[in-house]
Design a protein around this motif. Structure first.
Motif, PDB file in Angstrom:
ATOM      1  N   ASN A 121       0.820  -1.217   0.000  1.00  0.00           N
ATOM      2  CA  ASN A 121       0.000   0.000   0.000  1.00  0.00           C
ATOM      3  C   ASN A 121       0.851   1.262   0.000  1.00  0.00           C
ATOM      4  OD1 ASN A 121       0.953   0.064   2.656  1.00  0.00           O
ATOM      5  ND2 ASN A 121      -0.991   0.826   3.484  1.00  0.00           N
ATOM      6  N   THR A 122       2.116   1.112  -0.383  1.00  0.00           N
ATOM      7  CA  THR A 122       3.018   2.257  -0.393  1.00  0.00           C
ATOM      8  C   THR A 122       2.664   3.241  -1.506  1.00  0.00           C
ATOM      9  OG1 THR A 122       5.327   2.959  -0.653  1.00  0.00           O
ATOM     10  CG2 THR A 122       4.662   0.954  -1.805  1.00  0.00           C
ATOM     11  N   PRO A 123       2.791   4.552  -1.250  1.00  0.00           N
ATOM     12  CA  PRO A 123       2.625   5.535  -2.331  1.00  0.00           C
ATOM     13  C   PRO A 123       3.891   5.709  -3.161  1.00  0.00           C
ATOM     14  CG  PRO A 123       2.973   6.647  -0.235  1.00  0.00           C
ATOM     15  CD  PRO A 123       2.920   5.185   0.077  1.00  0.00           C
ATOM     16  N   ASN A 124       4.981   5.049  -2.731  1.00  0.00           N
ATOM     17  CA  ASN A 124       6.268   5.197  -3.408  1.00  0.00           C
ATOM     18  C   ASN A 124       6.432   4.094  -4.454  1.00  0.00           C
ATOM     19  OD1 ASN A 124       9.265   4.542  -3.706  1.00  0.00           O
ATOM     20  ND2 ASN A 124       9.366   6.502  -2.635  1.00  0.00           N
ATOM     21  N   VAL A 125       6.594   4.463  -5.697  1.00  0.00           N
ATOM     22  CA  VAL A 125       6.667   3.493  -6.796  1.00  0.00           C
ATOM     23  C   VAL A 125       7.873   2.577  -6.636  1.00  0.00           C
ATOM     24  CG1 VAL A 125       6.933   3.207  -9.292  1.00  0.00           C
ATOM     25  CG2 VAL A 125       5.409   4.967  -8.394  1.00  0.00           C
ATOM     26  N   ASP A 126       9.014   3.125  -6.249  1.00  0.00           N
ATOM     27  CA  ASP A 126      10.219   2.301  -6.087  1.00  0.00           C
ATOM     28  C   ASP A 126      10.021   1.259  -4.987  1.00  0.00           C
ATOM     29  OD1 ASP A 126      11.543   3.657  -8.091  1.00  0.00           O
ATOM     30  OD2 ASP A 126      12.536   5.059  -6.711  1.00  0.00           O
ATOM     31  N   THR A 127       9.393   1.648  -3.894  1.00  0.00           N
ATOM     32  CA  THR A 127       9.133   0.701  -2.806  1.00  0.00           C
ATOM     33  C   THR A 127       8.172  -0.385  -3.262  1.00  0.00           C
ATOM     34  OG1 THR A 127       9.477   2.438  -1.156  1.00  0.00           O
ATOM     35  CG2 THR A 127       8.297   0.467  -0.437  1.00  0.00           C
ATOM     36  N   LEU A 128       7.153  -0.005  -4.032  1.00  0.00           N
ATOM     37  CA  LEU A 128       6.212  -0.996  -4.552  1.00  0.00           C
ATOM     38  C   LEU A 128       6.920  -1.972  -5.485  1.00  0.00           C
ATOM     39  CD1 LEU A 128       3.323  -2.037  -4.749  1.00  0.00           C
ATOM     40  CD2 LEU A 128       2.954  -0.424  -6.634  1.00  0.00           C
ATOM     41  N   LYS A 166      -7.185   6.250   3.579  1.00  0.00           N
ATOM     42  CA  LYS A 166      -6.515   6.448   2.291  1.00  0.00           C
ATOM     43  C   LYS A 166      -5.509   5.338   2.042  1.00  0.00           C
ATOM     44  CE  LYS A 166      -3.864   9.863  -0.364  1.00  0.00           C
ATOM     45  NZ  LYS A 166      -3.251  11.228  -0.326  1.00  0.00           N
ATOM     46  N   ALA A 167      -4.819   4.899   3.094  1.00  0.00           N
ATOM     47  CA  ALA A 167      -3.837   3.825   2.957  1.00  0.00           C
ATOM     48  C   ALA A 167      -4.507   2.517   2.541  1.00  0.00           C
ATOM     49  CB  ALA A 167      -3.078   3.642   4.268  1.00  0.00           C
ATOM     50  N   MET A 168      -5.709   2.262   3.048  1.00  0.00           N
ATOM     51  CA  MET A 168      -6.442   1.057   2.652  1.00  0.00           C
ATOM     52  C   MET A 168      -6.870   1.133   1.192  1.00  0.00           C
ATOM     53  SD  MET A 168      -8.634   0.533   6.158  1.00  0.00           S
ATOM     54  CE  MET A 168      -9.667  -0.792   5.517  1.00  0.00           C
ATOM     55  N   GLU A 169      -7.324   2.291   0.780  1.00  0.00           N
ATOM     56  CA  GLU A 169      -7.715   2.450  -0.629  1.00  0.00           C
ATOM     57  C   GLU A 169      -6.503   2.340  -1.554  1.00  0.00           C
ATOM     58  OE1 GLU A 169     -10.814   2.437  -1.762  1.00  0.00           O
ATOM     59  OE2 GLU A 169     -11.319   2.117   0.347  1.00  0.00           O
ATOM     60  N   LEU A 170      -5.333   2.783  -1.073  1.00  0.00           N
ATOM     61  CA  LEU A 170      -4.125   2.660  -1.872  1.00  0.00           C
ATOM     62  C   LEU A 170      -3.719   1.190  -2.007  1.00  0.00           C
ATOM     63  CD1 LEU A 170      -2.082   4.291  -3.443  1.00  0.00           C
ATOM     64  CD2 LEU A 170      -0.759   4.620  -1.354  1.00  0.00           C
TER      65      LEU A 170
END
Length: 320
Positions: A121-128, A166-170
């Motif tokens: 659920n990370t907003p960071n693309v690199d972490t995902l 928001k984190a759950m929706e992400l």
């Protein structure tokens, strides 16, 4: 009637020199001037870790333990950005095959719990992207052992990022870009600080993911302490899984360190849970998360037998 099977995490306190998590830091790796020699050392460590996994499986069979969590640190530096050219699965093929052959001869439920940095659920693309790579590594290990990969990796929902909704929706948004073969591996666990049983159930029911109920986490972090009211929903998340329902059991280290895991399992706490769910499922697998690893399992088994549960073998009981 419900059959209860106990499992433990990653390593034994009874087997000596049998760590499956031997490691090498990148600093140590880069200090070896010959890069090829450094990679060979990494491979030797990984092979040794897998050989120790096989020893642990044999220990489990000798003690009638049918449920085991592999270490997620089997391959040091597997996805390090400076080792992107390292094809680490090739040298591990034979060691993985030996584990697979042993599991075919001695069937046992095995799985993984990737480290906390796997965040879907990370907003960071690199972490995902790194999280997806790490899941792909776990899939490759399971396939190398010829283990069905479905529902073999436990994950937490992830970070709350100061806005839990928001984190759950992400999580839902990011789930849509996770390859289907990796989605099939994932099972979700309620955590002890952010995502409660209700939060995790919402995601599991929406996305078709089995839920691993962590009883200790729930006691440390709940919106509604009447967990039994949600138990049927938890069970239903496993309706399409080839595996029996799974839960986690640990005990608080102390009142002041309530979230930390104790060395052993409080049998009264665990029996309280078992008596509530007795008869609701034909079989439940209970992963012990305790500092004393297999010793905690042996002690809990003796405690359950003393409390009157019918012992099937060292790691299994029948509740009527």
């Amino acid at each position: 009637m419900t059959i209860v099977r106990l499992g433990y995490v990653a390593m034994s306190v009874h087997l000596k020199n049998c760590s499956p998590s031997q490691t090498m830091t990148y600093r140590q790796f880069s200090s070896i001037k010959d890069r090829e020699a450094a990679i060979l050392k990494l491979e030797r460590i990984a092979i040794s870790n897998l050989q120790n996994c096989l020893r642990l499986l044999k220990h489990n069979v000798a003690n009638s333990i049918h449920f085991f969590r592999f270490s997620s640190k089997l391959i040091p530096l597997a996805n390090h950005e400076e080792l992107r050219d390292w094809r680490y699965m090739r040298p591990l093929k034979e060691a993985l095959r030996e584990i697979g052959d042993y599991l075919k001869e001695h069937p046992m439920r095995v799985d993984f719990h990737p480290d906390h940095f796997v965040l879907l659920n990370t907003p960071n693309v690199d972490t995902l992207n790194m999280s997806v790579k790490t899941l792909a590594m776990h899939e490759a290990l399971l396939k190398g052992m010829s283990v069905n990969t479905e529902h073999r990796c436990v994950l937490h929902v992830g970070g709350a990022y100061e806005d839990k909704e928001k984190a759950m929706e992400l999580f839902i948004e990011n789930w849509g870009v996770i390859p289907h073969k990796l989605q099939k591996m994932v099972i979700l666990e309620n955590d002890d600080t952010s995502f409660t049983l209700e939060d995790t159930l919402y995601l599991c029911e929406k996305l078709g993911i089995p839920l691993v109920f962590d009883y200790h986490h729930h006691l440390a972090n709940f919106q509604n302490d009447r967990w039994l009211e949600s138990w049927e929903r938890v069970v239903n998340t496993w309706a399409h899984s080839p595996l029996p329902i799974k839960m986690h059991i640990s005990s608080p280290r102390s009142d002041k360190e309530y979230r930390a895991h104790a060395d052993l399992i409080d049998p009264i706490m665990f029996l309280g849970f078992l008596n509530e769910i007795k008869g609701t499922v034909p079989e439940i697998h209970c992963m012990i998360e305790a500092k004393q690893k297999d010793e905690a399992l042996f002690q809990l088994g003796d405690d359950l037998e003393a409390a009157g549960l019918e012992r099937i073998d060292q790691g299994s009981f029948r509740m009527k």
